[in-house]
Structures are given as structure tokens and as C-alpha cells.
Design a protein around this motif. Structure first.
Motif, PDB file in Angstrom:
ATOM      1  N   MET A   1     -17.914 -19.382 -83.002  1.00 28.61           N
ATOM      2  CA  MET A   1     -16.887 -20.257 -82.445  1.00 28.61           C
ATOM      3  C   MET A   1     -16.827 -21.553 -83.231  1.00 28.61           C
ATOM      4  O   MET A   1     -17.827 -22.255 -83.381  1.00 28.61           O
ATOM      5  N   ASN A   2     -15.653 -21.855 -83.767  1.00 30.63           N
ATOM      6  CA  ASN A   2     -15.428 -23.126 -84.444  1.00 30.63           C
ATOM      7  C   ASN A   2     -14.076 -23.657 -84.007  1.00 30.63           C
ATOM      8  O   ASN A   2     -13.043 -23.040 -84.274  1.00 30.63           O
ATOM      9  N   GLN A   3     -14.085 -24.778 -83.303  1.00 37.65           N
ATOM     10  CA  GLN A   3     -12.892 -25.322 -82.665  1.00 37.65           C
ATOM     11  C   GLN A   3     -12.556 -26.690 -83.210  1.00 37.65           C
ATOM     12  O   GLN A   3     -13.427 -27.567 -83.309  1.00 37.65           O
ATOM     13  N   ILE A   4     -11.295 -26.896 -83.571  1.00 42.78           N
ATOM     14  CA  ILE A   4     -10.778 -28.216 -83.927  1.00 42.78           C
ATOM     15  C   ILE A   4      -9.753 -28.604 -82.865  1.00 42.78           C
ATOM     16  O   ILE A   4      -8.784 -27.884 -82.637  1.00 42.78           O
ATOM     17  N   ILE A   5      -9.994 -29.736 -82.200  1.00 41.66           N
ATOM     18  CA  ILE A   5      -9.138 -30.154 -81.087  1.00 41.66           C
ATOM     19  C   ILE A   5      -8.515 -31.498 -81.420  1.00 41.66           C
ATOM     20  O   ILE A   5      -9.222 -32.444 -81.803  1.00 41.66           O
ATOM     21  N   ASN A   6      -7.210 -31.593 -81.259  1.00 37.49           N
ATOM     22  CA  ASN A   6      -6.476 -32.831 -81.501  1.00 37.49           C
ATOM     23  C   ASN A   6      -6.338 -33.589 -80.176  1.00 37.49           C
ATOM     24  O   ASN A   6      -5.782 -33.065 -79.205  1.00 37.49           O
ATOM     25  N   GLY A   7      -6.881 -34.814 -80.135  1.00 46.21           N
ATOM     26  CA  GLY A   7      -6.749 -35.595 -78.914  1.00 46.21           C
ATOM     27  C   GLY A   7      -7.790 -36.690 -78.832  1.00 46.21           C
ATOM     28  O   GLY A   7      -8.535 -36.954 -79.782  1.00 46.21           O
ATOM     29  N   ASP A   8      -7.833 -37.352 -77.685  1.00 47.15           N
ATOM     30  CA  ASP A   8      -8.776 -38.445 -77.441  1.00 47.15           C
ATOM     31  C   ASP A   8     -10.139 -37.867 -77.077  1.00 47.15           C
ATOM     32  O   ASP A   8     -10.281 -37.176 -76.066  1.00 47.15           O
ATOM     33  N   SER A   9     -11.138 -38.165 -77.889  1.00 46.54           N
ATOM     34  CA  SER A   9     -12.441 -37.520 -77.702  1.00 46.54           C
ATOM     35  C   SER A   9     -13.143 -37.942 -76.421  1.00 46.54           C
ATOM     36  O   SER A   9     -13.839 -37.135 -75.790  1.00 46.54           O
ATOM     37  N   LEU A  10     -12.959 -39.193 -75.980  1.00 50.71           N
ATOM     38  CA  LEU A  10     -13.603 -39.619 -74.733  1.00 50.71           C
ATOM     39  C   LEU A  10     -13.103 -38.795 -73.550  1.00 50.71           C
ATOM     40  O   LEU A  10     -13.873 -38.426 -72.659  1.00 50.71           O
ATOM     41  N   GLU A  11     -11.810 -38.512 -73.547  1.00 51.00           N
ATOM     42  CA  GLU A  11     -11.237 -37.710 -72.468  1.00 51.00           C
ATOM     43  C   GLU A  11     -11.625 -36.243 -72.603  1.00 51.00           C
ATOM     44  O   GLU A  11     -12.008 -35.585 -71.628  1.00 51.00           O
ATOM     45  N   LEU A  12     -11.554 -35.727 -73.809  1.00 52.49           N
ATOM     46  CA  LEU A  12     -11.817 -34.303 -74.025  1.00 52.49           C
ATOM     47  C   LEU A  12     -13.281 -33.936 -73.819  1.00 52.49           C
ATOM     48  O   LEU A  12     -13.601 -32.830 -73.383  1.00 52.49           O
ATOM     49  N   MET A  13     -14.181 -34.864 -74.111  1.00 47.76           N
ATOM     50  CA  MET A  13     -15.601 -34.566 -73.914  1.00 47.76           C
ATOM     51  C   MET A  13     -15.940 -34.359 -72.441  1.00 47.76           C
ATOM     52  O   MET A  13     -16.911 -33.676 -72.115  1.00 47.76           O
ATOM     53  N   LYS A  14     -15.131 -34.928 -71.553  1.00 50.64           N
ATOM     54  CA  LYS A  14     -15.386 -34.773 -70.116  1.00 50.64           C
ATOM     55  C   LYS A  14     -15.267 -33.319 -69.668  1.00 50.64           C
ATOM     56  O   LYS A  14     -15.790 -32.941 -68.616  1.00 50.64           O
ATOM     57  N   ASP A  15     -14.559 -32.500 -70.454  1.00 50.95           N
ATOM     58  CA  ASP A  15     -14.378 -31.088 -70.110  1.00 50.95           C
ATOM     59  C   ASP A  15     -15.504 -30.196 -70.639  1.00 50.95           C
ATOM     60  O   ASP A  15     -15.500 -28.988 -70.406  1.00 50.95           O
ATOM     61  N   ILE A  16     -16.451 -30.795 -71.355  1.00 53.41           N
ATOM     62  CA  ILE A  16     -17.560 -30.024 -71.928  1.00 53.41           C
ATOM     63  C   ILE A  16     -18.751 -30.088 -70.973  1.00 53.41           C
ATOM     64  O   ILE A  16     -19.067 -31.138 -70.417  1.00 53.41           O
ATOM     65  N   ASP A  17     -19.415 -28.965 -70.789  1.00 58.87           N
ATOM     66  CA  ASP A  17     -20.514 -28.867 -69.815  1.00 58.87           C
ATOM     67  C   ASP A  17     -21.709 -29.739 -70.184  1.00 58.87           C
ATOM     68  O   ASP A  17     -22.016 -29.937 -71.364  1.00 58.87           O
ATOM     69  N   ASN A  18     -22.396 -30.213 -69.153  1.00 63.46           N
ATOM     70  CA  ASN A  18     -23.647 -30.947 -69.356  1.00 63.46           C
ATOM     71  C   ASN A  18     -24.640 -30.096 -70.147  1.00 63.46           C
ATOM     72  O   ASN A  18     -24.758 -28.886 -69.919  1.00 63.46           O
ATOM     73  N   GLY A  19     -25.379 -30.755 -71.032  1.00 64.17           N
ATOM     74  CA  GLY A  19     -26.470 -30.087 -71.727  1.00 64.17           C
ATOM     75  C   GLY A  19     -26.073 -28.837 -72.494  1.00 64.17           C
ATOM     76  O   GLY A  19     -26.834 -27.866 -72.538  1.00 64.17           O
ATOM     77  N   SER A  20     -24.907 -28.862 -73.132  1.00 69.39           N
ATOM     78  CA  SER A  20     -24.420 -27.666 -73.826  1.00 69.39           C
ATOM     79  C   SER A  20     -24.406 -27.798 -75.346  1.00 69.39           C
ATOM     80  O   SER A  20     -24.149 -26.824 -76.051  1.00 69.39           O
ATOM     81  N   ILE A  21     -24.695 -28.982 -75.876  1.00 68.46           N
ATOM     82  CA  ILE A  21     -24.581 -29.236 -77.307  1.00 68.46           C
ATOM     83  C   ILE A  21     -25.980 -29.391 -77.909  1.00 68.46           C
ATOM     84  O   ILE A  21     -26.829 -30.108 -77.387  1.00 68.46           O
ATOM     85  N   ARG A 228     -23.613 -21.948 -87.918  1.00 73.56           N
ATOM     86  CA  ARG A 228     -23.656 -22.576 -86.598  1.00 73.56           C
ATOM     87  C   ARG A 228     -22.261 -22.559 -85.979  1.00 73.56           C
ATOM     88  O   ARG A 228     -21.261 -22.424 -86.693  1.00 73.56           O
ATOM     89  N   ASN A 229     -22.201 -22.706 -84.671  1.00 71.29           N
ATOM     90  CA  ASN A 229     -20.939 -22.891 -83.976  1.00 71.29           C
ATOM     91  C   ASN A 229     -20.613 -24.383 -83.948  1.00 71.29           C
ATOM     92  O   ASN A 229     -21.511 -25.229 -84.072  1.00 71.29           O
ATOM     93  N   SER A 230     -19.332 -24.708 -83.756  1.00 80.05           N
ATOM     94  CA  SER A 230     -18.987 -26.126 -83.833  1.00 80.05           C
ATOM     95  C   SER A 230     -17.728 -26.453 -83.045  1.00 80.05           C
ATOM     96  O   SER A 230     -16.850 -25.611 -82.848  1.00 80.05           O
ATOM     97  N   ILE A 231     -17.689 -27.717 -82.593  1.00 79.47           N
ATOM     98  CA  ILE A 231     -16.508 -28.299 -81.957  1.00 79.47           C
ATOM     99  C   ILE A 231     -16.231 -29.629 -82.649  1.00 79.47           C
ATOM    100  O   ILE A 231     -17.135 -30.465 -82.778  1.00 79.47           O
ATOM    101  N   GLY A 232     -15.006 -29.814 -83.085  1.00 80.57           N
ATOM    102  CA  GLY A 232     -14.618 -31.085 -83.680  1.00 80.57           C
ATOM    103  C   GLY A 232     -13.401 -31.647 -82.969  1.00 80.57           C
ATOM    104  O   GLY A 232     -12.443 -30.915 -82.696  1.00 80.57           O
ATOM    105  N   ILE A 233     -13.437 -32.929 -82.657  1.00 79.74           N
ATOM    106  CA  ILE A 233     -12.319 -33.586 -81.973  1.00 79.74           C
ATOM    107  C   ILE A 233     -11.797 -34.708 -82.881  1.00 79.74           C
ATOM    108  O   ILE A 233     -12.576 -35.517 -83.394  1.00 79.74           O
ATOM    109  N   GLU A 234     -10.500 -34.736 -83.075  1.00 77.16           N
ATOM    110  CA  GLU A 234      -9.875 -35.746 -83.939  1.00 77.16           C
ATOM    111  C   GLU A 234      -8.520 -36.138 -83.358  1.00 77.16           C
ATOM    112  O   GLU A 234      -7.693 -35.284 -83.044  1.00 77.16           O
ATOM    113  N   LYS A 235      -8.290 -37.439 -83.203  1.00 76.34           N
ATOM    114  CA  LYS A 235      -7.060 -37.918 -82.560  1.00 76.34           C
ATOM    115  C   LYS A 235      -5.858 -37.895 -83.492  1.00 76.34           C
ATOM    116  O   LYS A 235      -4.712 -37.877 -83.042  1.00 76.34           O
ATOM    117  N   ASP A 236      -6.090 -37.905 -84.819  1.00 79.54           N
ATOM    118  CA  ASP A 236      -4.996 -37.948 -85.787  1.00 79.54           C
ATOM    119  C   ASP A 236      -4.598 -36.526 -86.187  1.00 79.54           C
ATOM    120  O   ASP A 236      -5.400 -35.784 -86.753  1.00 79.54           O
TER     121      ASP A 236
END
Length: 252
Positions: A1-21, A228-236
């Protein structure tokens, strides 16, 4: 799993489970007026970073790490090292400091009224004392690879580890400037070697790596290369497109 997400990272991180990274590795804006940031009062900037630190602590596993790469805040010729200004934010949240790594590069800033800045820092924190650290994958060649012990029980044997030595907390890695083969449109870009050393030493194959300030996508590229698996968040959105193109090229 490798995800690139466009948006505000502070808001988007709230949707990620505790202790998952397993590893958060990132480099936030330095509050110096780059095209992707708005300059704030330094106290407001610290309050903004503090929100991220709180999320980092929630998100990483007990065996996980945070690597926070940062440079200097400069105001009217006055230079403030951000690693020093922000260090207590991590301690206050409960993080345990492991290393202050100096990333030294041989060229870059040219100064006339002070010494030219040719290094930045990586602050490495863990959540507990039961953290992952794999030294063998990141060893570097011994200075004297064939040197042998001349006395004692190990006389005649190699005195250094045949796999290489610990790279220490000073890393000589070129920064990504105009002629660098990794250069994209992003003005402040991680070199892959810098990220891969952290990923290889602080995670295992299949672990999950996150970068909430993804920029041009170097963290995702390195994670793919190291299985490795990865998640990247970028607002631009433009930088997200660059990251997606880099991911496509490395997977191809």
C-alpha cells in the motif's frame, strides 16, 4: 500500500488509527516565506508545529520512531535553529530523544555577513524504549577494512565489523539542487539517500511509513524501494502530481 493524499495533513491525520504508523519522517516548512507557506509570528509557528507533535505521538506505534528534519528560521539576518526552538515540544509530549543527526552538504547557501550554512538537522525520537533499530542495513565501509587486532583474545582477527561501521550522527549527503539527478519543481527536496537510511534502520520490510509534508514524494519513493508501505499527505496539488509521477517511474 502506497497512498498519496492531497489535502490538509492536520485534518487528514485525524482519520488514521492510533498506534498504526511505524515511522513518521518529515520536514515541515521552516517559516521563511517559501511558495508553499505563509510566514507566521514565531510563537504562532511553534503552536502550529505543536499540533503535529501531538498527532505524531498518537499515531506511532510503541516500537515506532519520528524523524523530524529541520533547518533554520531566518528573520532580518538573525538566524534561529529550529531544532533548538522546537525540541521541547517533543519532550513535553512524552517523546524520548535518540539522536540529533547532522545532515552536512558541501554546497548551498552563500552568505556574506556570516558563515555559509551547509547543514541541517534530523531529530530522532521514539515513543518507548522498545523501538526498532537495525544497524546492519545502513553500515558504511570501514576506514581500515583489513585492520586486525594485534593483541588479546582476538589477536589476528579483524578489529572492525566486516559488514562496515556505524555511520555516526553526521551524514555527508548531497542536497538536491539544480543539477542533482533527483531534482523536481519542489524548491526544498529530500534526497532519497537521507530518507532511505532512516527507513532501513528504523523499520522492517512491510512496515508503514508516513510523511505529512510529502512535497515531491521522496518518502514514498524510498519506501517503495525498501519494500515498505507508505502514506504521504501534501496540500499542494502540483506537488502531489510530481510525487505520483515519481512513484510511477520507480514502480515501472
Amino acid at each position: 500500500m502506497n497512498q498519496i493524499i492531497n489535502g490538509d495533513s492536520l485534518e487528514l491525520m485525524k482519520d488514521i488509527d492510533n498506534g498504526s504508523i511505524d515511522l513518521i519522517i518529515t520536514s515541515p516548512p521552516y517559516n521563511i516565506g517559501k511558495e508553499y507557506e505563509k510566514v507566521m509570528d514565531i510563537q504562532d509557528y511553534k503552536a502550529w508545529i505543536k499540533q503535529y507533535v501531538k498527532e505524531f505521538y498518537r499515531l506511532i506505534k510503541d516500537t515506532g520512531s519520528v524523524v523530524f528534519q529541520i533547518g533554520n528560521y531566518v528573520e532580518k539576518g538573525k538566524v534561529y535553529p529550529l531544532d533548538c526552538l522546537l525540541f521541547d515540544l517533543f519532550l513535553d509530549e512524552g517523546f524520548i530523544p535518540r539522536n540529533r543527526i547532522i545532515w552536512h552538504f558541501g554546497h548551498g547557501l552563500h552568505a556574506k555577513k556570516r558563515f555559509s550554512g551547509r547543514h541541517e538537522t534530523l531529530l530522532w525520537f521514539t515513543k518507548t524504549d522498545e523501538y526498532k533499530f537495525n544497524l546492519d542495513p545502513v553500515r558504511v565501509p570501514q576506514k581500515y577494512p583489513n585492520k586486525k587486532a594485534y593483541k588479546g583474545d582476538k589477536k589476528g582477527q579483524l578489529s572492525g565489523n566486516p559488514l562496515g561501521k556505524n555511520p555516526s550522527d553526521v551524514w555527508e549527503i548531497s542536497n538536491v539542487k539544480s543539477n542533482h539527478p533527483e531534482k523536481t519543481d519542489h524548491p526544498c527536496q529530500f534526497p532519497i539517500e537521507l530518507v532511505s537510511r532512516c527507513i532501513k534502520s528504523m523499520t522492517d520490510v512491510g512496515d508503514l511509513v508516513m510523511d505529512p509534508f510529502l512535497g515531491s514524494g521522496t518518502t514514498i519513493v524510498s519506501a517503495i524501494q525498501e519494500n515498505r508501505n507508505s502514506i504521504g499527505i501534501e496540500k499542494d496539488a502540483h506537488y502531489c502530481q510530481i510525487a505520483e509521477e515519481r512513484v510511477l517511474s520507480v514502480t515501472a
